[in-house]
Design a protein around this motif. Structure first.
Motif, PDB file in Angstrom:
ATOM      1  N   ARG A  76       8.300 -18.479 -11.567  1.00 21.97           N
ATOM      2  CA  ARG A  76       7.912 -17.887 -12.859  1.00 21.97           C
ATOM      3  C   ARG A  76       6.809 -16.854 -12.659  1.00 21.97           C
ATOM      4  NH1 ARG A  76       4.775 -21.361 -17.316  1.00 21.97           N
ATOM      5  NH2 ARG A  76       3.127 -20.882 -15.824  1.00 21.97           N
ATOM      6  N   GLU A  77       5.832 -17.173 -11.807  1.00 25.01           N
ATOM      7  CA  GLU A  77       4.750 -16.229 -11.533  1.00 25.01           C
ATOM      8  C   GLU A  77       5.276 -14.963 -10.852  1.00 25.01           C
ATOM      9  OE1 GLU A  77       1.566 -16.489 -12.506  1.00 25.01           O
ATOM     10  OE2 GLU A  77       2.173 -18.332 -13.537  1.00 25.01           O
ATOM     11  N   SER A  78       6.226 -15.146  -9.948  1.00 27.93           N
ATOM     12  CA  SER A  78       6.809 -14.002  -9.241  1.00 27.93           C
ATOM     13  C   SER A  78       7.588 -13.112 -10.200  1.00 27.93           C
ATOM     14  CB  SER A  78       7.724 -14.491  -8.109  1.00 27.93           C
ATOM     15  OG  SER A  78       7.010 -15.261  -7.182  1.00 27.93           O
ATOM     16  N   ALA A 105       0.805  -1.215   0.000  1.00 28.01           N
ATOM     17  CA  ALA A 105       0.000   0.000   0.000  1.00 28.01           C
ATOM     18  C   ALA A 105       0.841   1.269   0.000  1.00 28.01           C
ATOM     19  CB  ALA A 105      -0.923   0.011   1.224  1.00 28.01           C
ATOM     20  N   ILE A 106       2.070   1.183   0.506  1.00 26.00           N
ATOM     21  CA  ILE A 106       2.878   2.402   0.651  1.00 26.00           C
ATOM     22  C   ILE A 106       4.069   2.455  -0.300  1.00 26.00           C
ATOM     23  CG2 ILE A 106       2.230   2.599   3.075  1.00 26.00           C
ATOM     24  CD1 ILE A 106       5.028   1.594   3.814  1.00 26.00           C
ATOM     25  N   ALA A 107       4.406   1.334  -0.920  1.00 28.83           N
ATOM     26  CA  ALA A 107       5.537   1.306  -1.854  1.00 28.83           C
ATOM     27  C   ALA A 107       5.021   1.074  -3.270  1.00 28.83           C
ATOM     28  CB  ALA A 107       6.530   0.218  -1.456  1.00 28.83           C
ATOM     29  N   GLY A 108       5.803   1.442  -4.228  1.00 27.66           N
ATOM     30  CA  GLY A 108       5.427   1.239  -5.616  1.00 27.66           C
ATOM     31  C   GLY A 108       5.497  -0.222  -6.015  1.00 27.66           C
ATOM     32  N   ALA A 109       4.855  -0.548  -7.126  1.00 23.84           N
ATOM     33  CA  ALA A 109       4.812  -1.927  -7.602  1.00 23.84           C
ATOM     34  C   ALA A 109       6.204  -2.478  -7.886  1.00 23.84           C
ATOM     35  CB  ALA A 109       3.949  -2.010  -8.857  1.00 23.84           C
ATOM     36  N   LYS A 110       7.123  -1.601  -8.354  1.00 23.69           N
ATOM     37  CA  LYS A 110       8.481  -2.065  -8.643  1.00 23.69           C
ATOM     38  C   LYS A 110       9.179  -2.546  -7.380  1.00 23.69           C
ATOM     39  CE  LYS A 110       9.174   0.866 -12.719  1.00 23.69           C
ATOM     40  NZ  LYS A 110       9.990   1.936 -13.335  1.00 23.69           N
ATOM     41  N   VAL A 111       9.045  -1.791  -6.302  1.00 26.07           N
ATOM     42  CA  VAL A 111       9.673  -2.164  -5.026  1.00 26.07           C
ATOM     43  C   VAL A 111       9.072  -3.462  -4.494  1.00 26.07           C
ATOM     44  CG1 VAL A 111       9.994  -1.479  -2.609  1.00 26.07           C
ATOM     45  CG2 VAL A 111      10.242   0.216  -4.433  1.00 26.07           C
ATOM     46  N   VAL A 112       7.745  -3.539  -4.514  1.00 23.89           N
ATOM     47  CA  VAL A 112       7.070  -4.724  -3.987  1.00 23.89           C
ATOM     48  C   VAL A 112       7.436  -5.968  -4.788  1.00 23.89           C
ATOM     49  CG1 VAL A 112       4.836  -5.788  -3.504  1.00 23.89           C
ATOM     50  CG2 VAL A 112       5.151  -3.347  -3.112  1.00 23.89           C
ATOM     51  N   SER A 113       7.456  -5.846  -6.102  1.00 23.87           N
ATOM     52  CA  SER A 113       7.735  -7.005  -6.952  1.00 23.87           C
ATOM     53  C   SER A 113       9.154  -7.526  -6.747  1.00 23.87           C
ATOM     54  CB  SER A 113       7.502  -6.660  -8.428  1.00 23.87           C
ATOM     55  OG  SER A 113       8.412  -5.663  -8.880  1.00 23.87           O
ATOM     56  N   ASN A 147       8.348  -8.423 -13.948  1.00 22.45           N
ATOM     57  CA  ASN A 147       8.494  -7.905 -15.313  1.00 22.45           C
ATOM     58  C   ASN A 147       7.386  -6.914 -15.663  1.00 22.45           C
ATOM     59  OD1 ASN A 147      10.807  -9.426 -15.787  1.00 22.45           O
ATOM     60  ND2 ASN A 147       9.644 -11.194 -16.563  1.00 22.45           N
ATOM     61  N   ARG A 148       6.170  -7.221 -15.242  1.00 21.13           N
ATOM     62  CA  ARG A 148       5.058  -6.312 -15.512  1.00 21.13           C
ATOM     63  C   ARG A 148       5.231  -5.005 -14.741  1.00 21.13           C
ATOM     64  NH1 ARG A 148       0.425  -8.217 -17.968  1.00 21.13           N
ATOM     65  NH2 ARG A 148       0.462 -10.408 -18.561  1.00 21.13           N
ATOM     66  N   ALA A 149       5.764  -5.119 -13.517  1.00 17.00           N
ATOM     67  CA  ALA A 149       5.971  -3.919 -12.703  1.00 17.00           C
ATOM     68  C   ALA A 149       7.001  -2.998 -13.338  1.00 17.00           C
ATOM     69  CB  ALA A 149       6.396  -4.307 -11.292  1.00 17.00           C
ATOM     70  N   GLN A 150       8.049  -3.573 -13.921  1.00 15.45           N
ATOM     71  CA  GLN A 150       9.087  -2.757 -14.546  1.00 15.45           C
ATOM     72  C   GLN A 150       8.545  -1.983 -15.741  1.00 15.45           C
ATOM     73  OE1 GLN A 150      11.875  -2.640 -12.641  1.00 15.45           O
ATOM     74  NE2 GLN A 150      10.555  -4.053 -11.510  1.00 15.45           N
ATOM     75  N   HIS A 151       7.534  -2.556 -16.396  1.00 16.41           N
ATOM     76  CA  HIS A 151       6.930  -1.887 -17.549  1.00 16.41           C
ATOM     77  C   HIS A 151       5.628  -1.182 -17.172  1.00 16.41           C
ATOM     78  CE1 HIS A 151       9.571  -4.959 -19.403  1.00 16.41           C
ATOM     79  NE2 HIS A 151       9.747  -4.036 -20.336  1.00 16.41           N
ATOM     80  N   GLU A 152       5.405  -1.088 -15.853  1.00 11.91           N
ATOM     81  CA  GLU A 152       4.211  -0.410 -15.329  1.00 11.91           C
ATOM     82  C   GLU A 152       2.931  -0.980 -15.916  1.00 11.91           C
ATOM     83  OE1 GLU A 152       4.846   3.758 -15.940  1.00 11.91           O
ATOM     84  OE2 GLU A 152       6.364   3.869 -14.365  1.00 11.91           O
TER      85      GLU A 152
END
Length: 329
Positions: A279-281, A231-239, A286-291
């Motif tokens: 693979r799922e992780s 909730a507080i960090a961006g998707a890139k950090v979480v992923s 990969n999706r997070a890096q491309h937003e």
């Protein structure tokens, strides 16, 4: 125990934001069935269900066969009561923020079907019953571990960590790892290396399981001012964190082969299921890096983590009957 799958814990009731119990017709006492359903919801049954997935397989693996029915029942019921007690305490302590979050707005203390006093008494009684069942039905060590699990979830996670740090689910999630220790102790009256390895597998599994869920419900946590990482960090950090913990979890699961005597059934499952979850992780990363992150992508990892853990512990239960026997032969 950790708040895994809590978003499914809904009570079909008319919503009220007071602490006064709702009634069957709006004026008298609520019907017995409705009240019982509300108390049951306090225990967070979906969380208990997930925790029990790890208990019986661990008992079978520790026994290298089926323990006695009495021991199985005492351990499962005692463990379920301990988890239910922790869940009820959590609902009592978090009732102020539960009414601010969409996914928890139908919990019994928010709707008013159960009063705070009723919930607190219920939590204490359920906890006392859990310790007694484990003490007399299994052994004192399993009872002490059950008490430690309740303490860890209620005090360490709910009271101390949850509202203060984004690492809340990492350390607080250790409460959800205790069922494997309780199960192993119930059979062997000891805590040995295989149990510790299984404990660590679940410990490392909790962040990649729960953080994608917190991404999905980030708005809820922000509204309640709860600092869940998703909730507080961006998707890139979480992923990135999800990937790191997933790799550590899979590596730890493989330690049971040399250190715990696991056979081929567990070994193959740990490798294949682990590779699939990795693979799922990485797909999330990969999706997070491309937003390109979406709620659907995050929840796919969340549900995948449940499938992974279920497969791993099913293999653990089957292994003594097939895998180890074949390898010994």
């Amino acid at each position: 125990m950790p708040e895994t799958n809590c978003h499914t814990e809904r009570v079909t009731a008319t919503v009220s934001t007071t602490d006064t119990p709702l009634t069957a017709a709006g004026t008298g006492s609520p019907g017995f069935a409705r009240k019982a359903k509300a108390y049951f919801a306090l225990t967070k049954p979906r969380v208990i269900e997930l925790l029990l997935v790890s208990t019986l397989p661990t008992m079978i693996y520790a026994e290298r066969g089926f323990p006695s029915i009495g021991l199985i029942l005492a351990t499962l019921v005692g463990g379920a009561f301990a988890a239910g007690s922790a869940g009820a305490f959590n609902c009592y302590l978090d009732r102020d923020i539960d009414k601010l979050m969409h996914r928890t707005e139908n919990r019994p203390l928010v709707t008013g079907e159960v009063t705070p006093r009723e919930a607190l008494v219920f939590a204490w009684l359920l906890g006392a019953a859990a310790i007694a069942i484990l003490w007399f039905g299994a052994n004192p060590l399993s009872a002490w571990l059950g008490l430690a699990a309740i303490f860890f979830y209620v005090v360490i996670y709910t009271i101390i960590l949850k509202r203060r740090t984004a690492q809340n689910i990492v350390w607080g999630g250790a409460a959800g790892c205790f069922p494997v220790l309780i199960a192993w102790a119930a059979v062997t009256n000891a805590v040995e290396w295989p149990a510790i390895i299984l404990f660590m597998v679940i410990f490392l599994w909790t962040p990649p399981h729960y953080w994608p869920l917190s991404m999905r419900y980030g708005e809820d946590y922000r509204n309640a001012n709860v600092p869940m990482l998703g909730a507080i960090a961006g998707a890139k950090v979480v992923s990135v964190q999800v990937v790191l913990y997933a790799w550590a979890m899979v590596a730890c699961s493989l330690l049971l082969i040399p250190a715990g005597g696991a056979g081929w059934v567990y070994s193959v499952t740990a490798v294949v299921a682990g590779a699939w979850f990795l693979r799922e992780s990485h797909s999330l990363y990969n999706r997070a890096q491309h937003e390109e992150i979406s709620n659907k992508t995050a929840m796919k990892v969340f549900h995948g983590s449940i499938s992974y853990l279920t497969l791993l512990f099913i293999a653990l239960a089957v292994d003594p009957f097939v895998g180890s026997a074949v390898m010994a032969g």
